[in-house]
Design a protein around this motif. Structure first.
Motif, PDB file in Angstrom:
ATOM      1  N   GLU A  34      13.286   2.628  -0.436  1.00  0.00           N
ATOM      2  CA  GLU A  34      12.144   1.014  -0.383  1.00  0.00           C
ATOM      3  C   GLU A  34      11.869   0.949  -0.442  1.00  0.00           C
ATOM      4  O   GLU A  34      11.204  -0.327  -0.980  1.00  0.00           O
ATOM      5  N   ALA A  35      10.226   1.296   0.457  1.00  0.00           N
ATOM      6  CA  ALA A  35       8.735   1.051   0.210  1.00  0.00           C
ATOM      7  C   ALA A  35       8.486   1.282  -1.102  1.00  0.00           C
ATOM      8  O   ALA A  35       7.611   0.859  -1.526  1.00  0.00           O
ATOM      9  N   PHE A  36       8.810   2.969  -1.766  1.00  0.00           N
ATOM     10  CA  PHE A  36       8.881   3.301  -2.479  1.00  0.00           C
ATOM     11  C   PHE A  36       9.148   2.732  -3.801  1.00  0.00           C
ATOM     12  O   PHE A  36       7.795   3.018  -4.936  1.00  0.00           O
ATOM     13  N   ALA A  37       9.621   1.772  -3.598  1.00  0.00           N
ATOM     14  CA  ALA A  37      10.436   1.735  -4.982  1.00  0.00           C
ATOM     15  C   ALA A  37       9.797   0.364  -5.016  1.00  0.00           C
ATOM     16  O   ALA A  37       9.253  -0.207  -6.226  1.00  0.00           O
ATOM     17  N   LYS A  38       9.389  -0.732  -4.243  1.00  0.00           N
ATOM     18  CA  LYS A  38       8.886  -1.747  -3.718  1.00  0.00           C
ATOM     19  C   LYS A  38       7.005  -1.410  -4.535  1.00  0.00           C
ATOM     20  O   LYS A  38       6.712  -1.784  -5.976  1.00  0.00           O
ATOM     21  N   VAL A  39       6.498  -0.238  -3.945  1.00  0.00           N
ATOM     22  CA  VAL A  39       5.168  -0.526  -4.571  1.00  0.00           C
ATOM     23  C   VAL A  39       4.860   0.320  -6.129  1.00  0.00           C
ATOM     24  O   VAL A  39       3.467  -0.323  -7.595  1.00  0.00           O
ATOM     25  N   LYS A  40       6.436   1.343  -5.740  1.00  0.00           N
ATOM     26  CA  LYS A  40       5.957   1.296  -7.785  1.00  0.00           C
ATOM     27  C   LYS A  40       6.155   0.341  -8.597  1.00  0.00           C
ATOM     28  O   LYS A  40       5.912  -0.013  -9.579  1.00  0.00           O
ATOM     29  N   SER A  41       7.588  -0.626  -8.216  1.00  0.00           N
ATOM     30  CA  SER A  41       7.439  -1.311  -9.172  1.00  0.00           C
ATOM     31  C   SER A  41       6.175  -2.792  -9.652  1.00  0.00           C
ATOM     32  O   SER A  41       6.064  -3.513 -10.099  1.00  0.00           O
ATOM     33  N   GLU A  42       5.840  -2.942  -7.690  1.00  0.00           N
ATOM     34  CA  GLU A  42       4.368  -3.372  -8.176  1.00  0.00           C
ATOM     35  C   GLU A  42       2.956  -3.352  -8.381  1.00  0.00           C
ATOM     36  O   GLU A  42       2.026  -3.726  -8.560  1.00  0.00           O
ATOM     37  N   ASN A  43       3.526  -1.639  -8.793  1.00  0.00           N
ATOM     38  CA  ASN A  43       2.115  -1.026  -8.579  1.00  0.00           C
ATOM     39  C   ASN A  43       0.945  -0.950  -8.111  1.00  0.00           C
ATOM     40  O   ASN A  43      -0.385  -1.720  -8.364  1.00  0.00           O
ATOM     41  N   LYS A  44       1.326  -1.544  -6.638  1.00  0.00           N
ATOM     42  CA  LYS A  44       0.062  -1.522  -5.859  1.00  0.00           C
ATOM     43  C   LYS A  44      -0.038  -0.161  -4.463  1.00  0.00           C
ATOM     44  O   LYS A  44       1.414   1.095  -4.565  1.00  0.00           O
ATOM     45  N   PRO A  45      -1.267  -0.048  -3.956  1.00  0.00           N
ATOM     46  CA  PRO A  45      -1.081   1.393  -2.826  1.00  0.00           C
ATOM     47  C   PRO A  45      -0.294   1.209  -1.547  1.00  0.00           C
ATOM     48  O   PRO A  45       0.297  -0.212  -1.401  1.00  0.00           O
ATOM     49  N   ILE A  46      -0.070   2.059  -1.149  1.00  0.00           N
ATOM     50  CA  ILE A  46       1.166   1.979   0.118  1.00  0.00           C
ATOM     51  C   ILE A  46      -0.387   1.308   1.781  1.00  0.00           C
ATOM     52  O   ILE A  46      -1.222   2.423   1.348  1.00  0.00           O
ATOM     53  N   PHE A  47      -0.021   0.482   2.567  1.00  0.00           N
ATOM     54  CA  PHE A  47      -0.421   0.534   3.521  1.00  0.00           C
ATOM     55  C   PHE A  47      -0.258   1.077   4.820  1.00  0.00           C
ATOM     56  O   PHE A  47       1.209   1.046   4.764  1.00  0.00           O
ATOM     57  N   LEU A  48      -0.354   2.671   5.003  1.00  0.00           N
ATOM     58  CA  LEU A  48       0.153   3.370   6.065  1.00  0.00           C
ATOM     59  C   LEU A  48      -0.213   2.756   7.314  1.00  0.00           C
ATOM     60  O   LEU A  48      -1.650   3.015   7.524  1.00  0.00           O
ATOM     61  N   SER A  49       0.841   2.476   8.420  1.00  0.00           N
ATOM     62  CA  SER A  49       0.280   2.222  10.317  1.00  0.00           C
ATOM     63  C   SER A  49       1.316   3.164  10.907  1.00  0.00           C
ATOM     64  O   SER A  49       2.130   3.557  10.379  1.00  0.00           O
ATOM     65  N   ILE A  50      -0.098   3.578  11.365  1.00  0.00           N
ATOM     66  CA  ILE A  50       0.703   5.022  12.319  1.00  0.00           C
ATOM     67  C   ILE A  50       0.808   4.736  13.449  1.00  0.00           C
ATOM     68  O   ILE A  50      -0.880   3.990  13.923  1.00  0.00           O
ATOM     69  N   GLY A  51       1.678   4.295  14.734  1.00  0.00           N
ATOM     70  CA  GLY A  51       1.658   4.268  15.873  1.00  0.00           C
ATOM     71  C   GLY A  51       2.548   5.572  16.590  1.00  0.00           C
ATOM     72  O   GLY A  51       3.428   5.526  15.540  1.00  0.00           O
ATOM     73  N   TYR A  52       2.728   4.627  18.267  1.00  0.00           N
ATOM     74  CA  TYR A  52       3.446   5.186  18.548  1.00  0.00           C
ATOM     75  C   TYR A  52       4.164   4.307  19.751  1.00  0.00           C
ATOM     76  O   TYR A  52       3.267   4.073  20.323  1.00  0.00           O
ATOM     77  N   SER A  53       4.987   4.862  20.131  1.00  0.00           N
ATOM     78  CA  SER A  53       5.070   3.948  22.049  1.00  0.00           C
ATOM     79  C   SER A  53       5.650   4.716  23.140  1.00  0.00           C
ATOM     80  O   SER A  53       6.372   5.950  22.652  1.00  0.00           O
ATOM     81  N   THR A  54       4.935   5.073  24.383  1.00  0.00           N
ATOM     82  CA  THR A  54       4.898   5.294  25.245  1.00  0.00           C
ATOM     83  C   THR A  54       5.372   4.449  26.944  1.00  0.00           C
ATOM     84  O   THR A  54       5.516   2.999  26.532  1.00  0.00           O
ATOM     85  N   CYS A  55       6.063   5.122  27.689  1.00  0.00           N
ATOM     86  CA  CYS A  55       6.403   3.902  28.865  1.00  0.00           C
ATOM     87  C   CYS A  55       5.357   3.797  29.629  1.00  0.00           C
ATOM     88  O   CYS A  55       4.130   4.549  29.281  1.00  0.00           O
ATOM     89  N   HIS A  56       5.288   2.486  29.609  1.00  0.00           N
ATOM     90  CA  HIS A  56       3.940   2.203  30.835  1.00  0.00           C
ATOM     91  C   HIS A  56       4.579   2.443  32.216  1.00  0.00           C
ATOM     92  O   HIS A  56       4.679   0.867  32.588  1.00  0.00           O
TER      93      HIS A  56
END
Length: 58
Positions: free
Chosen positions: A36-58
């Motif tokens: 879904e994300a790849f189809a969206k950026v392809k149809s709008e000819n825009k780059p992907i903004f990628l956010s990388i993260g994770y959750s841990t037990c506090h």
């Protein structure tokens, strides 16, 4: 996590990942990694903004 009254969740509300669910009420129109994300950026000819993260037990 606090939510503003009337605040609508974004599409991440349907994800299983604890990290993605943490961002389900952000005002950003996030997409999870996938077709879904790849189809969206392809149809709008825009780059992907990628956010990388994770959750841990506090």
């Amino acid at each position: 996590m606090e939510f503003k009254e009337g605040q609508q969740p974004n599409r991440l509300i349907n994800e299983k990942s604890p990290y993605l669910l943490q961002h389900a009420h952000n005002p950003m129109d996030w997409y999870s990694w996938g077709d879904e994300a790849f189809a969206k950026v392809k149809s709008e000819n825009k780059p992907i903004f990628l956010s990388i993260g994770y959750s841990t037990c506090h």
